[in-house]
Design a protein around this motif. Structure first.
Motif, PDB file in Angstrom:
ATOM      1  N   THR A   1       0.841  -1.196   0.000  1.00 33.10           N
ATOM      2  CA  THR A   1       0.000   0.000   0.000  1.00 33.10           C
ATOM      3  C   THR A   1       0.874   1.243   0.000  1.00 33.10           C
ATOM      4  N   ASP A   2       0.572   2.187  -0.863  1.00 30.38           N
ATOM      5  CA  ASP A   2       1.289   3.468  -0.899  1.00 30.38           C
ATOM      6  C   ASP A   2       0.658   4.393   0.138  1.00 30.38           C
ATOM      7  N   TRP A   3       1.011   4.188   1.381  1.00 28.86           N
ATOM      8  CA  TRP A   3       0.362   4.874   2.491  1.00 28.86           C
ATOM      9  C   TRP A   3       0.497   6.386   2.402  1.00 28.86           C
ATOM     10  N   ALA A   4       1.635   6.878   1.954  1.00 30.06           N
ATOM     11  CA  ALA A   4       1.850   8.330   1.912  1.00 30.06           C
ATOM     12  C   ALA A   4       0.928   9.025   0.918  1.00 30.06           C
ATOM     13  N   SER A   5       0.369   8.250  -0.029  1.00 34.18           N
ATOM     14  CA  SER A   5      -0.524   8.855  -1.022  1.00 34.18           C
ATOM     15  C   SER A   5      -1.972   8.886  -0.557  1.00 34.18           C
TER      16      SER A   5
ATOM     17  N   THR B   1       3.565   2.430  10.870  1.00 33.48           N
ATOM     18  CA  THR B   1       4.118   2.346  12.224  1.00 33.48           C
ATOM     19  C   THR B   1       3.017   2.052  13.239  1.00 33.48           C
TER      20      THR B   1
ATOM     21  N   SER C   1      -7.796   5.962   3.056  1.00 33.80           N
ATOM     22  CA  SER C   1      -6.913   5.127   3.875  1.00 33.80           C
ATOM     23  C   SER C   1      -7.689   4.119   4.719  1.00 33.80           C
TER      24      SER C   1
ATOM     25  N   THR D   1      -5.842  10.889   5.329  1.00 34.90           N
ATOM     26  CA  THR D   1      -6.383  10.617   6.660  1.00 34.90           C
ATOM     27  C   THR D   1      -7.030  11.898   7.173  1.00 34.90           C
TER      28      THR D   1
ATOM     29  N   ASN E   1      -1.634  12.987   5.292  1.00 38.83           N
ATOM     30  CA  ASN E   1      -1.481  11.720   4.570  1.00 38.83           C
ATOM     31  C   ASN E   1      -1.244  10.566   5.546  1.00 38.83           C
ATOM     32  N   GLY E   2      -1.139   9.361   4.977  1.00 42.13           N
ATOM     33  CA  GLY E   2      -1.059   8.171   5.816  1.00 42.13           C
ATOM     34  C   GLY E   2       0.331   7.622   6.026  1.00 42.13           C
ATOM     35  N   GLU E   3       1.345   8.461   5.908  1.00 41.46           N
ATOM     36  CA  GLU E   3       2.715   7.943   6.017  1.00 41.46           C
ATOM     37  C   GLU E   3       3.027   7.347   7.380  1.00 41.46           C
ATOM     38  N   ASP E   4       2.305   7.753   8.416  1.00 38.10           N
ATOM     39  CA  ASP E   4       2.540   7.213   9.758  1.00 38.10           C
ATOM     40  C   ASP E   4       1.751   5.936  10.030  1.00 38.10           C
TER      41      ASP E   4
END
Length: 248
Positions: A26-30, A43, A76, A33, A37-40
């Motif tokens: 999954t490209d979380w940063a794209s 974790t 997300s 939320t 974005n969902g970059e965290d």
């Protein structure tokens, strides 16, 4: 692992991707939320597998704030829901919650139920009245709703789990997900579980929700108890932040 399996959901529902695949591919940063974005998110999702139950419940609360803030479905939300569903069979899901003899698995199932309810026919239809096109194929809400058969297959094995709280959480999640037309064949089977919740549950919101589902599916149910149903108490039991944070 869970203790027993139900035959429901074992026929044609598509398989859920392994949680490791969801996390890695999954490209979380794209993804959007409630707070950017969902970059965290990777974790936070990884913390659900920590052996410390305090870390687990805090992570689940954080996820609720980020991908289901004010009952909103973000792009997300879908991959997070697939990850949560994918770890239901993980050994970490058997960790007892702090100050309770209840597996974390029940909280994960309650989270899936509550999040799925925010994409239910009732809620989505209400929003569609104000925002035409909200349910158009390819939209965020439509994409999440399309996942219901996949999520159902992950939930169904716990309908007869040996732990009462896990069983009930699985039933409520399954009742929400079974609105999908592809799951209509399971409704008679689920009605048996819904009646059990109605007859035995100590959670009034769950009992009221089970009653509403049975009525919607054309089943006769006893007259309701003489109490007023609050507007905010229409959906399934929400295992939210207040319930997830024990007094430590």
């Amino acid at each position: 692992m869970h203790d027993s399996r139900s035959g429901a959901g074992a026929s044609r529902e598509p398989d859920l991707p392994p949680y490791q695949v969801v996390l890695a591919e999954t490209d979380w940063a794209s993804l959007e939320t409630a707070f950017g974005n969902g970059e965290d998110l990777p974790t936070i999702l990884a913390r659900l597998l920590e052996p410390d139950p305090k870390v687990q419940v805090t992570a689940l609360s954080e996820l609720g704030e980020m991908v289901n803030h004010q009952s909103t479905i973000y792009d997300s939300t879908a991959p997070v829901a697939m990850y949560v569903a994918g770890i239901l069979t993980h050994p970490a899901a058997t960790t007892p919650r702090p100050y309770r003899n209840v597996p974390i698995r029940a909280a994960l199932l309650n989270w899936l139920a509550s999040t799925s309810y925010d994409a239910s026919d009732e809620i989505a239809g209400r929003i569609e009245q104000w925002f035409p096109g909200f349910l158009t194929p390819g939209t965020t809400m439509a994409a999440f709703r399309d996942l219901r058969p996949v999520l159902y297959r992950a939930v169904a094995p716990f309908l007869q789990d040996s732990h009462e709280d896990v069983r009930e959480a699985a039933v409520i999640a399954a009742l929400v997900l079974a609105e999908h037309p592809a799951l209509a064949e399971h409704r008679d089977h689920l009605a048996v579980h819904a009646r059990r919740v109605l007859d035995t549950s100590g959670h009034d919101p769950n009992r009221r929700f089970a009653r509403r589902v049975l009525e919607a599916w054309g089943h006769d149910v006893p007259s309701p108890e003489p109490f007023r149903e609050e507007p905010w108490d229409q959906g399934p039991h929400n295992d939210g932040r207040g319930d997830l944070e024990p007094p430590f």
